[in-house]
Design a protein around this motif. Structure first.
Motif, PDB file in Angstrom:
ATOM      1  N   ASN A 199    -102.508 -30.279  23.115  1.00  0.00           N
ATOM      2  CA  ASN A 199    -102.278 -30.805  24.466  1.00  0.00           C
ATOM      3  C   ASN A 199    -102.400 -32.322  24.511  1.00  0.00           C
ATOM      4  N   ARG A 200    -101.834 -32.968  23.516  1.00  0.00           N
ATOM      5  CA  ARG A 200    -101.879 -34.430  23.416  1.00  0.00           C
ATOM      6  C   ARG A 200    -100.455 -34.961  23.319  1.00  0.00           C
ATOM      7  N   VAL A 201    -100.206 -36.083  23.962  1.00  0.00           N
ATOM      8  CA  VAL A 201     -98.874 -36.671  23.957  1.00  0.00           C
ATOM      9  C   VAL A 201     -98.989 -38.186  23.910  1.00  0.00           C
ATOM     10  N   VAL A 202     -98.037 -38.815  23.263  1.00  0.00           N
ATOM     11  CA  VAL A 202     -97.957 -40.272  23.200  1.00  0.00           C
ATOM     12  C   VAL A 202     -96.769 -40.718  24.034  1.00  0.00           C
ATOM     13  N   LEU A 203     -96.988 -41.670  24.939  1.00  0.00           N
ATOM     14  CA  LEU A 203     -95.931 -42.204  25.783  1.00  0.00           C
ATOM     15  C   LEU A 203     -95.760 -43.689  25.512  1.00  0.00           C
ATOM     16  N   SER A 204     -94.537 -44.139  25.538  1.00  0.00           N
ATOM     17  CA  SER A 204     -94.275 -45.566  25.368  1.00  0.00           C
ATOM     18  C   SER A 204     -94.632 -46.294  26.656  1.00  0.00           C
ATOM     19  N   PRO A 205     -94.864 -47.607  26.586  1.00  0.00           N
ATOM     20  CA  PRO A 205     -95.130 -48.367  27.819  1.00  0.00           C
ATOM     21  C   PRO A 205     -94.019 -48.200  28.845  1.00  0.00           C
ATOM     22  N   GLU A 206     -92.778 -48.082  28.366  1.00  0.00           N
ATOM     23  CA  GLU A 206     -91.651 -47.915  29.285  1.00  0.00           C
ATOM     24  C   GLU A 206     -91.724 -46.564  29.998  1.00  0.00           C
ATOM     25  N   LYS A 233    -114.245 -36.640  15.791  1.00  0.00           N
ATOM     26  CA  LYS A 233    -113.901 -37.855  16.527  1.00  0.00           C
ATOM     27  C   LYS A 233    -112.827 -37.491  17.547  1.00  0.00           C
ATOM     28  N   ARG A 234    -113.184 -37.605  18.821  1.00  0.00           N
ATOM     29  CA  ARG A 234    -112.282 -37.230  19.904  1.00  0.00           C
ATOM     30  C   ARG A 234    -111.675 -38.465  20.556  1.00  0.00           C
ATOM     31  N   LEU A 235    -110.722 -38.208  21.441  1.00  0.00           N
ATOM     32  CA  LEU A 235    -110.087 -39.293  22.169  1.00  0.00           C
ATOM     33  C   LEU A 235    -111.118 -40.006  23.042  1.00  0.00           C
ATOM     34  N   ALA A 236    -110.897 -41.286  23.267  1.00  0.00           N
ATOM     35  CA  ALA A 236    -111.735 -42.118  24.135  1.00  0.00           C
ATOM     36  C   ALA A 236    -113.117 -42.371  23.546  1.00  0.00           C
ATOM     37  N   GLY A 237    -113.242 -42.286  22.218  1.00  0.00           N
ATOM     38  CA  GLY A 237    -114.457 -42.732  21.550  1.00  0.00           C
ATOM     39  C   GLY A 237    -115.576 -41.735  21.428  1.00  0.00           C
ATOM     40  N   ARG A 238    -115.398 -40.517  21.899  1.00  0.00           N
ATOM     41  CA  ARG A 238    -116.477 -39.532  21.807  1.00  0.00           C
ATOM     42  C   ARG A 238    -116.576 -39.001  20.378  1.00  0.00           C
ATOM     43  N   VAL A 239    -117.803 -38.885  19.895  1.00  0.00           N
ATOM     44  CA  VAL A 239    -118.053 -38.358  18.555  1.00  0.00           C
ATOM     45  C   VAL A 239    -119.100 -37.250  18.662  1.00  0.00           C
ATOM     46  N   ASP A 240    -118.767 -36.082  18.119  1.00  0.00           N
ATOM     47  CA  ASP A 240    -119.711 -34.962  18.048  1.00  0.00           C
ATOM     48  C   ASP A 240    -120.131 -34.785  16.590  1.00  0.00           C
ATOM     49  N   ARG A 241    -121.436 -34.745  16.347  1.00  0.00           N
ATOM     50  CA  ARG A 241    -121.960 -34.523  14.997  1.00  0.00           C
ATOM     51  C   ARG A 241    -122.614 -33.153  14.954  1.00  0.00           C
ATOM     52  N   ILE A 242    -122.167 -32.333  14.041  1.00  0.00           N
ATOM     53  CA  ILE A 242    -122.593 -30.933  13.985  1.00  0.00           C
ATOM     54  C   ILE A 242    -123.248 -30.659  12.642  1.00  0.00           C
ATOM     55  N   SER A 300    -105.615 -23.312  33.026  1.00  0.00           N
ATOM     56  CA  SER A 300    -106.885 -24.029  33.174  1.00  0.00           C
ATOM     57  C   SER A 300    -106.678 -25.270  34.027  1.00  0.00           C
ATOM     58  N   ASP A 301    -107.716 -25.636  34.790  1.00  0.00           N
ATOM     59  CA  ASP A 301    -107.706 -26.923  35.498  1.00  0.00           C
ATOM     60  C   ASP A 301    -108.024 -28.013  34.486  1.00  0.00           C
ATOM     61  N   VAL A 302    -107.212 -29.069  34.489  1.00  0.00           N
ATOM     62  CA  VAL A 302    -107.423 -30.164  33.548  1.00  0.00           C
ATOM     63  C   VAL A 302    -107.205 -31.487  34.255  1.00  0.00           C
ATOM     64  N   VAL A 303    -107.772 -32.543  33.669  1.00  0.00           N
ATOM     65  CA  VAL A 303    -107.326 -33.899  33.925  1.00  0.00           C
ATOM     66  C   VAL A 303    -106.882 -34.469  32.583  1.00  0.00           C
ATOM     67  N   PHE A 304    -106.049 -35.495  32.626  1.00  0.00           N
ATOM     68  CA  PHE A 304    -105.613 -36.128  31.392  1.00  0.00           C
ATOM     69  C   PHE A 304    -106.475 -37.359  31.135  1.00  0.00           C
ATOM     70  N   ILE A 305    -107.134 -37.360  29.986  1.00  0.00           N
ATOM     71  CA  ILE A 305    -107.859 -38.554  29.573  1.00  0.00           C
ATOM     72  C   ILE A 305    -106.900 -39.441  28.798  1.00  0.00           C
ATOM     73  N   ALA A 306    -107.202 -40.715  28.773  1.00  0.00           N
ATOM     74  CA  ALA A 306    -106.257 -41.665  28.196  1.00  0.00           C
ATOM     75  C   ALA A 306    -106.974 -42.630  27.263  1.00  0.00           C
ATOM     76  N   GLU A 307    -106.295 -42.948  26.179  1.00  0.00           N
ATOM     77  CA  GLU A 307    -106.729 -43.995  25.272  1.00  0.00           C
ATOM     78  C   GLU A 307    -105.477 -44.747  24.855  1.00  0.00           C
ATOM     79  N   GLY A 308    -105.308 -45.926  25.458  1.00  0.00           N
ATOM     80  CA  GLY A 308    -104.067 -46.645  25.223  1.00  0.00           C
ATOM     81  C   GLY A 308    -102.902 -45.864  25.796  1.00  0.00           C
TER      82      GLY A 308
END
Length: 395
Positions: free
Chosen positions: A159-166, A107-116, A370-378
């Motif tokens: 490579n994941r971080v949580v930020l407050s609304p502020e 179960k990945r960020l933003a709702g993606r699910v991989d079944r292996i 690596s080239d990256v973009v940041f995906i967001a969930e909340g």
């Protein structure tokens, strides 16, 4: 950020990168969200209650235990795309993996699910698909043999971080949805405005003689048939008139009263400047990208908006001196904005590439080479590696 395809799912503002680096950003470190180590789920008799985390197995993977059943799960990526490999033990001894059915759900960020699903190979079980980057997910493992079912779960984030609304507000982070768009590729050229030679008259005297009078000055507007000069013929000794052959402006005046002139000398050039040519210098690397009919935007760099036209001519030969080729566009000039001799820049549209997933240039960051973009969930942000394709000024 909503997921739009398997590899690239979103964009976060550039300010996110600075905050991420501030807490330490590398492929090994986990953020304050999630757990570094796996844990067993509490459940039926075949499941273990949560503990302090399993030990590492003999192959360097996570080792799970349920009674005398043991399962080691690792990501293997030496010489192959990253794949899950699992090793089965019974009472501490290797067991034939073919007798075990294994399923892993990521179960990945933003709702993606991989079944292996897994198949047996050379003493271990191997997953049926690549484990795509980032290797950051909540994992559920189900292993079944003839006697029982075993379930395990753990979280592994990178490579994941949580930020407050502020923090998000203070950093000016903007989240947008990555989606389909046409990427336009341009070539920027330089050039100059010249008179339209299809509306240009170079005038020479019919007979040699002395110039008696000149009636038009450089830059003056003339109508067709207007008197330009009077010349006393050296042959007949009578004066004759030189009149304009078309309406326009005096672009050249190479004569003065009292001069002796011959028939091989151009003394007036009259041009209709309602349209002008823009001659552009094209360097060798761009020769093959240009074609007649391509859209071009001409900029006088005078603060006004560029003028749009199309390429109407490509020279069949190049310049020996500059090693450039001539490309030409015709532009309207009813207001007289474009003056022959004026230097300009131009942007030629050479390709339009429909792309399934497009992001802004400013959203692309560099993390761990690596080239990256940041995906967001909340308020959770995670670096997603990407492969770059066609680009334009913005996307």
């Amino acid at each position: 950020m909503k997921r739009t395809n398997r590899r690239l799912i979103g964009v976060a503002g550039g300010a996110c990168l600075a905050l991420w680096i501030g807490i330490g950003c590398n492929s090994e470190q986990k953020s304050e969200v999630g757990r570094d180590e796996p844990e067993h789920e509490a459940g039926n008799d075949s499941e273990h209650a949560a503990g302090e985390g399993p030990e590492r197995g003999p192959n360097g993977g996570w080792l799970f235990e349920s009674g005398d059943f043991e399962l080691e799960l690792t990501i293997f990526e030496t010489g192959v795309p990253p794949e899950f490999r699992a090793y089965v033990f019974q009472g501490g001894k290797p067991r034939d993996p073919a007798v075990v059915t294994l399923e892993v759900q990521l179960k990945r960020l933003a709702g993606r699910v991989d079944r292996i699903a897994f198949t047996s190979r050379d003493g271990y079980l191997v997953g049926d698909r690549e484990v795509y980057e980032p290797h950051s997910f909540d994992v559920e493992v189900v292993a079944r043999d003839a006697a029982s079912e075993h379930r395990f779960s753990f979280s592994s984030y990178e490579n994941r971080v949580v930020l407050s609304p502020e923090q998000i507000s203070a950093a000016g982070i903007v989240v947008e949805t990555a989606g389909p768009l046409t990427v336009r590729e341009y070539r920027v050229l330089s050039g100059r405005v010249v008179a339209n030679e299809d509306s240009l008259a170079h005038m020479s005297p019919r007979f040699p003689g002395i110039v008696a009078s000149v009636h038009k000055r450089l830059g003056e507007t003339v109508a067709k048939g207007d008197l330009l000069a009077v010349i006393e013929s050296n042959e007949s000794l009578h004066p004759y008139e030189m009149r304009s052959q078309l309406a326009g402006r005096v672009l050249e005046r190479n004569v003065a009263p009292g001069e002796f002139i011959t028939t091989d000398r151009t003394i007036f050039s009259i041009g209709d400047l309602s349209t002008v040519w823009v001659d552009l210098d094209v360097y060798r690397r761009d020769f093959g990208r240009l074609a007649r009919g391509q859209r071009v935007w001409i900029d006088a760099e005078d603060g006004a908006a560029p003028t749009e036209s199309t390429l109407s001519y490509l020279a069949p030969i190049g310049s020996v001196v500059t090693q450039t080729m001539l490309a030409r566009a015709v532009i309207a000039n009813a207001d007289g904005r474009w003056r022959p001799g004026q230097f300009v820049s131009a942007k030629v549209l050479v390709a339009e590439v429909p792309a399934a997933v497009v992001v802004r240039q400013e959203a692309i960051q560099r993390v761990a080479d690596s080239d990256v973009v940041f995906i967001a969930e909340g308020n959770v942000f995670e670096a997603q590696p990407i492969e770059l394709g066609a680009r334009d000024d913005q996307n």
